[in-house]
Design a protein around this motif. Sequence first.
Motif, PDB file in Angstrom:
ATOM      1  N   LYS A 123       0.833  -1.199   0.000  1.00  0.00           N
ATOM      2  CA  LYS A 123       0.000   0.000   0.000  1.00  0.00           C
ATOM      3  C   LYS A 123       0.875   1.260   0.000  1.00  0.00           C
ATOM      4  CE  LYS A 123      -3.813   2.399   0.497  1.00  0.00           C
ATOM      5  NZ  LYS A 123      -4.832   2.478  -0.538  1.00  0.00           N
TER       6      LYS A 123
ATOM      7  N   THR B  29       0.438   3.940  -3.007  1.00  0.00           N
ATOM      8  CA  THR B  29      -0.423   5.105  -2.790  1.00  0.00           C
ATOM      9  C   THR B  29       0.216   6.279  -2.081  1.00  0.00           C
ATOM     10  OG1 THR B  29      -1.256   4.322  -0.651  1.00  0.00           O
ATOM     11  CG2 THR B  29      -2.400   3.536  -2.627  1.00  0.00           C
TER      12      THR B  29
ATOM     13  N   LYS C 267     -13.916  11.268   0.772  1.00  0.00           N
ATOM     14  CA  LYS C 267     -12.468  11.057   0.669  1.00  0.00           C
ATOM     15  C   LYS C 267     -11.973  11.380  -0.738  1.00  0.00           C
ATOM     16  CE  LYS C 267      -8.670   7.841   1.391  1.00  0.00           C
ATOM     17  NZ  LYS C 267      -8.077   8.055   0.058  1.00  0.00           N
TER      18      LYS C 267
ATOM     19  N   ASP D  52      -9.046  13.965  -1.561  1.00  0.00           N
ATOM     20  CA  ASP D  52      -7.873  13.573  -2.351  1.00  0.00           C
ATOM     21  C   ASP D  52      -7.641  14.536  -3.513  1.00  0.00           C
ATOM     22  OD1 ASP D  52      -7.302  11.374  -0.771  1.00  0.00           O
ATOM     23  OD2 ASP D  52      -8.255   9.925  -2.109  1.00  0.00           O
TER      24      ASP D  52
ATOM     25  N   LYS E 288      -4.871  11.430   5.677  1.00  0.00           N
ATOM     26  CA  LYS E 288      -4.896  10.574   4.483  1.00  0.00           C
ATOM     27  C   LYS E 288      -3.979   9.368   4.666  1.00  0.00           C
ATOM     28  CE  LYS E 288      -3.542  10.615  -0.441  1.00  0.00           C
ATOM     29  NZ  LYS E 288      -4.694   9.839  -0.948  1.00  0.00           N
TER      30      LYS E 288
ATOM     31  N   GLU F  17      -5.371   5.401   4.973  1.00  0.00           N
ATOM     32  CA  GLU F  17      -5.065   4.421   3.940  1.00  0.00           C
ATOM     33  C   GLU F  17      -4.248   3.260   4.491  1.00  0.00           C
ATOM     34  OE1 GLU F  17      -3.455   6.694   0.714  1.00  0.00           O
ATOM     35  OE2 GLU F  17      -5.441   7.448   0.138  1.00  0.00           O
TER      36      GLU F  17
END
Length: 393
Positions: free
Chosen positions: A8, A12, A322, A326, A380, A384
Amino acid sequence: MMAGCNLKKAATEDMVTENISNAVSQYSLMTNRIEASDCIMNPKTLDEKQQVVYASYDDWTSGFFPGSMWYLYQLTGDEKWEKLAVKYTESLDSVQYLTWHHDVGFMVGCSYLNGMRLGQKDYKSVVLQTARSLSTRFRSGAGIIQSWDADKGWQAQRGWKCPVIIDNMMNLELLFEATRLSGDSTYYNMAVSHADRTLKEHFRSDGSCYHVVDYDPETGTVRSRQTAQGYADESAWARGQAWAIYGYTVCYRYTHKPEYWEQACRIYDFIFTNKHLASDLIPYWDYDALNIPNEPRDVSAAAITAAALYELSMYLPNPRYKKTADKILASLSTPAYRAKVGENGNFILMHSVGSIPHNAEVDVPLNYADYYFLEALSRKREMEKQVVCKKVL
């Protein structure tokens, strides 16, 4: 689980990591200059000569600079930022005794509360004393916390008795925390009373809010609804809408009253269906300003809103909150709004607006824009990480 989290991160966190690196570079230059002066100085903005303006300890913005250092500590794990955060937080010690200032919630919340959350510091006594100071501004006849003193400065010229600004929603977190820390429900009840009265009196049918509502402090009667920093009394000042969506999201966190997140959603709908909102989601300083699109943007309003939406998205299943946050962060990360390292007085973001009606801080960096940008990045990243780790488990 570790493998999933690492994947992840690789997939991201590129934007987040790059923004952290940029912020570290800028704030290192900023703090190196301050530390070399052997003085405690609190950067706020730039003046017309592009010189850094420093906030006094009793300025409403004084908590944002130490708060940004707390977020840099959380984002990097570098103890350098923790030491600086402690130093600049504790320089605000006397704020806890201010009773003429409704914004002590900002000042102590961004500094001392973050020190408790992110640095595990024992600042309980400061938080409680600040809450006691703020509670002296509660007007039981109206059920609200008075914002400005009506007999001082330019406010005295407006004829107000008990003005309440939408910004005051941001001070309620301090009261909720005071109840959590002390067990004394008095603070919680004041916060809920203020939030409920603001919900009733500050908002229009389209979800937008007035900036200032003036009450009779004895009877609670609304005397007027106006603006101080927006384009007009009936316009929608961009940062005011940001304070509102953030404030009601926080109120929901502490109370779980559905009317609070419902109001946050109504504000969201007003902002993001507004015909005057630019495609990059960075608003003009007022949604009804006369010369849109030839009006200044307000990056601070965008950063505040993004930070709020990351939290709101945790309470609601709709992915749009979200996704919108973003997109705002992606826009703020571009050269159009984020300064090059070594420029912009070493603030991270450009193009914020303090108060156009007062000709103050127009198209400049502001320390609270940086603060909420860093908070949004932090939220954020943590969100995540948690989502992926849960999926792997």
